[in-house]
Design an enzyme around this catalytic site. Structure first.
Site: not given
Length: 793
Positions: A643, A699
């Site tokens: 995030e 990721d």
């Protein structure tokens, strides 16, 4: 065994046995005399010269004893040092976590993993090979949070009378009261249709003004048949609230597909469904068929007007700012001012009010279609809107409506080759609805039970470690120029983090607010037989008790009083919309959360520069203060780092970082794209990651940042633990916990999901991490140890 004598005690030992004495025959050199050798000490009758010891034998014995003593001393030292090392390693090395939460986590890992698969060949199956259905980690966690809410809502006597808590508990109870809902049948919905003017398929219809009906649907029932209207912050500075007009949501894909046969089957199934709805509401079969077919025609035409988001983005027309007056000229079939004013009361509106329109071309075409239908099929247009309302209200109706809906979804899934949706229990639906309508109340109750101050403190400590690792990592990104690097570091340090629940959820007074605009829920009244002689019957609405009947229960009669569940549902819809509008009219000193505290989705808010981690996410199996640090860093830590990288999405887009080393940046992005395209999917195909490259980048970067933070924590902190009986080192457990977050069945992904398939979300980042291959001893050239890797973050 007796210990060997020390060198200093050897003469005294010989004296005490009658042997050699110190005054006997020493040479000038201090050695022993060789004359006659050395006789046994017990032979005392020899000549004095015969009793003199040899000059060489005692020296040889002394040397031998000394060597033996030295060797024994060295052996003792080595043995003691070895034992000390064993003690140190045992006390400082990773020990098994034996707490109940760790045993629960171990059971989850063992149930989802498949250790017969080589981790270097297929780590997704190694970690998730047995995961089926709800074993998907995010889904399983979301369901566990709903179970916790259910326990709260079903706890007897845990609310304050007359408060919002009581209304929330009553609403949940009425939703679970399926007997009363079945007894009411379609009667509550027929009453709603009468309030809207009725429809021709039932033979009772009053021709009303189209915009009046539309206004009622929008303001009183929360249904938008031709477009959506909602309040949101503007997508660009200053991010002030604005009414946004968007395309409607269609739950049936009535668009001409390449396969004409499939499209015809979809239309047939949808027609069957609408016929069922009309029949359940008492319509005449022939009229129902006619009106249902025209409703499908209207929906299909509206569907053709839709433009995909990618197309609008490519044309630079994601949204346009227009006034209500301007929109009225371009789409005149809708009375925009009256409809929006009724929907967003008490927000004052005027013809000059600015609106944010997401697809102006759609609204123009929609308006033209409505005008055509009004001129020739006004009654059909009324039926089309009512059928749409029935679809949205079906969850609040009896089982016949819900079964028709389930059957439609199942058949559409088969036609479009989507995996079947598992049937959800009634309690889960009721928990979701209660949470939607009474979120302030349930938020306080959930946080109080599931997110203690110690949990929040541990989660904040983890986030701080992740944030510090990102700041440190920004110093070594090769494609960033110095100015961009400093700005990026400042962005991270200035970031706000919201964790657990919004500020208002922590105020007990909000949990007990009264919800004065929420009507009373269906209630039950216990009546004694002395007051009423009637059978044990559930009644609703205008039904009355038949007198003169005997009681089947000799003590009590149970009667349903007050409004139906559908009426309570609609009352909550209106109350929720009013609260949303009121909140936008007030100045809000802090970030407006976009997820419930029991939700499992973290997000980054661009307007407020805030990252949000709800309490529902920071739960087992992703996080717990009692877990091994490897688990928390690998699961929750990688989510946090993911995030945080959303802050820099703009830098990765074309032209987003003009001062950066464009060649190095583009090279890293192309490397990343190629890296994902070379990893095979379970069916042997390969994935085009152009649509998901931003999430792929987050990721890979998130895993690298979490690993860096964990490695630093291992260096400076002792007392690391591992899961018992799992045979994984702390570093291996870190990667295992990362993969556990991604566990789900590969075929369950939504088409518009911005993330890669779950196997790629595991294999992509892990194969790009050299430490993974090192700790799992992967041979060079294996899937998880490729010959080349990418460095973006």
């Amino acid at each position: 065994m007796h210990p060997l004598p020390e060198p200093a005690s050897l003469p005294s030992l010989l004296l005490s046995s009658g042997g050699w004495r110190p005054e006997w025959g020493r040479t000038r050199a201090g050695g022993m005399s060789r004359a006659g050798g050395m006789r046994p000490p017990w032979n005392q009758e020899r000549a004095p010269e015969e009793r003199l010891p040899s000059a060489t034998e005692p020296g040889r014995q002394w040397s031998m004893v000394r060597r033996m003593l030295t060797a024994g001393l060295l052996f003792s030292l080595l043995l003691g040092f070895s034992l000390l090392l064993v003690y140190i390693f045992r006390s400082c090395g990773p020990g098994p976590c034996m707490t109940p939460v760790c045993w629960d986590l171990l059971a989850r890992y063992l149930a989802s993993g498949n250790t017969s698969v080589a981790p270097c060949t297929d780590f997704f199956n190694f970690a998730c090979g047995q995961a089926k259905g709800t074993d998907y980690s995010f889904q399983a966690l979301a369901e566990e949070n709903k179970k916790r809410l259910r326990r709260i809502l079903e706890a007897p006597g845990s609310w304050h009378l007359g408060s919002g808590e009581e209304k929330a508990f009553q609403f949940y109870s009425s939703c679970m009261d399926t007997d009363a809902i079945e007894a009411a049948g379609a009667a509550p919905l027929r009453q709603v249709i009468e309030e809207l003017g009725g429809w021709r398929i039932s033979g009772n219809w009053t021709s009303l003004d189209f915009n009046r009906t539309l206004r009622l649907l929008m303001s009183q029932y929360g249904y938008f048949p031709f477009f959506r209207a909602y309040l949101r912050p503007r997508p660009t500075p200053p991010y002030t609230p604005v009414i946004q007009i968007d395309q409607p949501e269609f739950d049936v894909p009535l668009k001409q597909e390449k396969e004409q046969k499939i499209y015809a089957q979809i239309v047939r199934e949808y027609l069957t469904y609408l016929n069922q709805l009309g029949t359940l509401l008492g319509g005449e079969p022939n009229k129902v068929q006619e009106h249902a077919f025209l409703s499908i025609s209207i929906t299909s035409q509206l569907f053709q007007f839709l433009r995909p988001l990618e197309q609008r983005r490519a044309q630079g027309k994601l949204f346009q700012m227009v006034t209500i007056d301007q929109l009225q000229e371009m789409a005149p079939a809708i009375d925009w001012l009256s409809c929006l004013q009724a929907t967003f009361t008490p927000m004052p509106l005027s013809p000059s009010q600015l609106l944010l329109v997401h697809d102006l071309e759609y609204l123009k075409n929609m308006s033209q279609l409505v005008e055509e239908q009004l001129s020739i099929h006004r009654d059909f247009l009324q039926s089309h809107m009512i059928l749409g309302l029935v679809r949205t209200l079906s969850p609040a109706l009896d089982s016949k409506f819900q079964e028709a809906r389930r059957s439609l979804i199942q058949k559409l899934g088969e036609l479009t080759e989507r995996p079947p949706m598992p049937a959800r229990p009634r309690w889960m639906k009721c928990v979701e609805e209660t949470g939607t309508f009474f979120e302030p109340t349930l938020a306080t109750l959930f946080v109080r039970e599931a997110f203690s101050p110690s949990t929040q403190s541990a989660a904040m400590e983890l986030f701080t470690a992740i944030k510090n690792a990102l700041v440190s990592r920004l110093r070594r990104i090769p494609w960033m120029d110095e100015k961009t690097r400093k700005e990026a570091q400042n962005r991270v340090t200035q970031l706000q983090v919201k964790m657990g629940a919004p500020e208002w959820a922590l105020k007990p007074s909000l949990a007990r607010q009264e919800y004065n605009d929420v009507g009373p829920c269906p209630c039950q009244l216990l009546i004694s037989p002395q007051l009423l002689l009637s059978p044990l019957t559930r009644l609703s609405g205008r039904q009355s008790v038949h007198p003169g009947r005997s009681l089947t229960n000799p003590f009590l009669a149970l009667i349903q009083l007050g409004p139906s569940y559908l009426q309570s549902f609609l009352s909550c819809v209106r109350s929720l919309r009013a609260r949303i509008v009121q909140s936008f009219l007030q100045s809000f000193p802090y970030h407006r959360w976009q997820v419930s505290p029991w939700g499992v989705n973290a997000y980054y808010s661009i307007p407020d520069h805030v990252v949000v981690f709800p309490a529902g996410l920071l739960q087992p199996p992703f996080f717990h203060p009692g877990y091994p640090r490897a688990v928390n860093f690998g699961a929750a830590g990688s989510i946090m780092a993911h995030e945080l990288l959303h802050i820099f999405y703009q830098l990765l887009l074309p032209g987003g970082c003009p001062a950066c080393d464009t060649r190095a940046l583009q090279g890293a992005l192309l490397c990343l794209k190629h890296h994902y395209e070379t990893i095979p999917l379970p069916n042997g195909t390969f994935f085009n990651g152009s649509r998901t490259f931003l999430e792929n980048a987050a990721d890979i970067g998130g895993l690298a940042i979490a690993l860096q933070a964990y490695s630093k924590r291992l260096l400076w902190h002792r007392g690391e633990t591992i899961l018992p009986n799992l045979d994984l080192s702390p570093q291996q457990l870190f990667f295992r916990s990362y993969a556990q977050v991604m566990c789900r069945e590969p075929g369950t992904q939504e088409p518009q999901d911005p993330h890669s398939p779950p196997t790629l979300r595991v294999h992509g980042p892990l194969s790009n991490t050299p430490a993974f291959a090192r700790y799992f001893h992967c041979p060079h050239g294996a899937l998880m140890n490729p010959s080349s890797r990418c460095q973006l973050w």
